[in-house]
Design a protein around this motif. Structure first.
Motif, PDB file in Angstrom:
ATOM      1  N   GLU A  85       0.845  -1.205   0.000  1.00 33.26           N
ATOM      2  CA  GLU A  85       0.000   0.000   0.000  1.00 33.26           C
ATOM      3  C   GLU A  85       0.873   1.244   0.000  1.00 33.26           C
ATOM      4  OE1 GLU A  85      -2.593   2.036   3.474  1.00 33.26           O
ATOM      5  OE2 GLU A  85      -3.294   0.029   2.905  1.00 33.26           O
ATOM      6  N   ARG A  86       0.459   2.239  -0.764  1.00 36.98           N
ATOM      7  CA  ARG A  86       1.163   3.524  -0.823  1.00 36.98           C
ATOM      8  C   ARG A  86       0.123   4.629  -0.882  1.00 36.98           C
ATOM      9  NH1 ARG A  86       6.333   5.431  -4.127  1.00 36.98           N
ATOM     10  NH2 ARG A  86       5.994   7.682  -4.141  1.00 36.98           N
ATOM     11  N   GLU A  87       0.250   5.629  -0.001  1.00 35.81           N
ATOM     12  CA  GLU A  87      -0.725   6.720   0.027  1.00 35.81           C
ATOM     13  C   GLU A  87      -0.055   8.021   0.466  1.00 35.81           C
ATOM     14  OE1 GLU A  87      -4.921   8.067   2.236  1.00 35.81           O
ATOM     15  OE2 GLU A  87      -3.798   6.312   2.937  1.00 35.81           O
ATOM     16  N   GLU A  88      -0.256   9.069  -0.323  1.00 38.82           N
ATOM     17  CA  GLU A  88       0.166  10.407   0.071  1.00 38.82           C
ATOM     18  C   GLU A  88      -1.044  11.106   0.673  1.00 38.82           C
ATOM     19  OE1 GLU A  88       1.399  14.734  -1.836  1.00 38.82           O
ATOM     20  OE2 GLU A  88       1.127  12.986  -3.143  1.00 38.82           O
ATOM     21  N   ARG A  89      -0.862  11.762   1.820  1.00 39.31           N
ATOM     22  CA  ARG A  89      -2.005  12.406   2.469  1.00 39.31           C
ATOM     23  C   ARG A  89      -1.544  13.511   3.414  1.00 39.31           C
ATOM     24  NH1 ARG A  89      -2.312   7.021   5.320  1.00 39.31           N
ATOM     25  NH2 ARG A  89      -1.413   7.302   7.411  1.00 39.31           N
TER      26      ARG A  89
ATOM     27  N   PHE B 151       9.169   2.559  -4.714  1.00 39.30           N
ATOM     28  CA  PHE B 151       9.254   1.605  -3.619  1.00 39.30           C
ATOM     29  C   PHE B 151       8.576   0.276  -3.947  1.00 39.30           C
ATOM     30  CE2 PHE B 151       9.280   5.767  -1.248  1.00 39.30           C
ATOM     31  CZ  PHE B 151      10.621   5.702  -0.896  1.00 39.30           C
ATOM     32  N   SER B 152       8.238   0.079  -5.208  1.00 38.62           N
ATOM     33  CA  SER B 152       7.555  -1.167  -5.566  1.00 38.62           C
ATOM     34  C   SER B 152       8.458  -2.373  -5.357  1.00 38.62           C
ATOM     35  CB  SER B 152       7.072  -1.107  -7.022  1.00 38.62           C
ATOM     36  OG  SER B 152       8.164  -0.929  -7.915  1.00 38.62           O
ATOM     37  N   ARG B 153       9.781  -2.160  -5.518  1.00 36.01           N
ATOM     38  CA  ARG B 153      10.724  -3.256  -5.270  1.00 36.01           C
ATOM     39  C   ARG B 153      11.845  -2.838  -4.322  1.00 36.01           C
ATOM     40  NH1 ARG B 153       9.087  -8.149  -6.557  1.00 36.01           N
ATOM     41  NH2 ARG B 153      11.210  -8.839  -7.002  1.00 36.01           N
TER      42      ARG B 153
ATOM     43  N   ARG C 102       2.228  17.152   4.861  1.00 36.92           N
ATOM     44  CA  ARG C 102       2.017  16.003   3.995  1.00 36.92           C
ATOM     45  C   ARG C 102       2.913  14.847   4.419  1.00 36.92           C
ATOM     46  NH1 ARG C 102      -2.500  16.067   1.515  1.00 36.92           N
ATOM     47  NH2 ARG C 102      -1.701  14.810  -0.214  1.00 36.92           N
ATOM     48  N   VAL C 103       2.369  13.643   4.359  1.00 35.32           N
ATOM     49  CA  VAL C 103       3.140  12.446   4.681  1.00 35.32           C
ATOM     50  C   VAL C 103       2.918  11.401   3.597  1.00 35.32           C
ATOM     51  CG1 VAL C 103       3.040  12.819   7.184  1.00 35.32           C
ATOM     52  CG2 VAL C 103       1.285  11.420   6.068  1.00 35.32           C
ATOM     53  N   LEU C 104       3.866  10.479   3.519  1.00 34.16           N
ATOM     54  CA  LEU C 104       3.745   9.334   2.627  1.00 34.16           C
ATOM     55  C   LEU C 104       3.631   8.097   3.504  1.00 34.16           C
ATOM     56  CD1 LEU C 104       3.786   8.313  -0.330  1.00 34.16           C
ATOM     57  CD2 LEU C 104       6.264   8.025  -0.082  1.00 34.16           C
ATOM     58  N   SER C 105       2.532   7.368   3.340  1.00 34.65           N
ATOM     59  CA  SER C 105       2.285   6.145   4.101  1.00 34.65           C
ATOM     60  C   SER C 105       2.596   4.946   3.214  1.00 34.65           C
ATOM     61  CB  SER C 105       0.827   6.091   4.569  1.00 34.65           C
ATOM     62  OG  SER C 105       0.530   4.842   5.164  1.00 34.65           O
ATOM     63  N   LEU C 106       3.431   4.037   3.737  1.00 26.67           N
ATOM     64  CA  LEU C 106       3.859   2.860   2.979  1.00 26.67           C
ATOM     65  C   LEU C 106       3.687   1.607   3.828  1.00 26.67           C
ATOM     66  CD1 LEU C 106       7.243   4.357   1.731  1.00 26.67           C
ATOM     67  CD2 LEU C 106       5.212   4.042   0.300  1.00 26.67           C
ATOM     68  N   LYS C 107       3.152   0.570   3.219  1.00 23.66           N
ATOM     69  CA  LYS C 107       3.095  -0.739   3.869  1.00 23.66           C
ATOM     70  C   LYS C 107       3.672  -1.765   2.909  1.00 23.66           C
ATOM     71  CE  LYS C 107      -0.841   0.182   6.900  1.00 23.66           C
ATOM     72  NZ  LYS C 107      -2.217  -0.215   7.316  1.00 23.66           N
TER      73      LYS C 107
END
Length: 254
Positions: free
Chosen positions: A116-120, A172-174, A137-142
């Motif tokens: 999961e990737r989300e900018e918010r 960040f996909s890989r 703003r933050v970038l959320s990554l799982k």
């Protein structure tokens, strides 16, 4: 009333007092480092180049660079110059590991998959995790790290885009975000919190565990002089991670 005006006058004088030249050089170099303009490993200009740029003595430049060495931001290499320093670890328990190295040290194949990737805009929970003084703003990554064919670690990460805007362009996909951050963004301090927990339904699904199975969680936040860089929760199946610290008896009083 006259005393109050005098205090305000002194305050204004203090606020507008120009920085000493060595302090300005130190600040300018530090700003380029903490902003990521000069990532770890970058050679900064030679002393004679900074002397020409600022129109000052070699002694002034040397004083500025010496302060940056003390702060751990740069290192001097004989006959080579000064370089932006790679962050150093403090101990086995506090070390910032690259998960790929942990897995390969076990003799297993490593892989990473972004879930999961989300900018918010940071919500209250994000601000608490990153300890942000204001919204941003933050970038959320799982993502999931695997060892062989087995889930090894679930990564739940927040990156402050105020401090690391270049993260928006990173793939960040890989490429694991932790590895990318260590290579791109200098940090000066880190905080670890370690706890045990039972896997909830979402964690159990990702890590292929029974709901309630024991897990080890490492919560880590890193920051530098400019502000918080990232906060990550690393969740391991209980049998997939061991914390090790070496120590010796303290000296007995004579």
């Amino acid at each position: 009333m006259a005393e109050e005006r005098a205090r305000k006058s002194v305050s204004r004088k203090i606020e507008t007092k120009p920085l000493a030249l060595h302090a300005r050089i130190q600040r300018d170099v530090e700003d380029r480092i903490v902003s990521g303009e000069w990532p770890p490993g970058t050679r900064i200009p030679f002393e004679h180049e900074l002397t020409a740029e600022y129109g000052c003595s070699r002694m002034t430049v040397n004083k500025a660079l010496s302060e940056l060495v003390k702060k751990g931001l740069i290192e001097r290499r004989r006959k080579s110059g000064s370089y932006v320093r790679q962050p150093e670890v403090l101990s086995a328990v506090l070390e910032i590991h690259q998960l790929e190295r942990e897995v390969r040290a076990l003799g297993l194949a490593y892989d990473f998959r972004l879930i999961e990737r989300e900018e918010r805009t940071a919500d209250d929970g994000d601000r608490k995790r990153l300890r942000l003084p204001r919204s941003g703003r933050v970038l959320s990554l799982k993502g999931l790290h695997t060892a062989g064919q087995r889930p090894f670690c679930l990564e739940d990460r927040l990156i402050s885009l105020e401090e690391v805007p270049q993260a928006l362009e990173a793939d960040f996909s890989r490429n694991p975000p932790g590895t990318w951050l260590l290579e791109q963004v200098p940090w000066s301090a880190a905080e670890h919190r370690i706890r045990a927990t039972g896997a909830d339904r979402d964690i159990a699904d990702v890590l292929d565990l029974a709901e309630g199975a024991p897990c080890l969680v490492i919560e880590r936040r890193t920051w530098n002089a400019s502000g918080s860089i990232t906060q990550v929760n690393l969740t391991y199946p209980g049998d997939m991670h061991t914390l090790v610290a070496q120590f010796a008896p303290s000296a007995r009083p004579g």
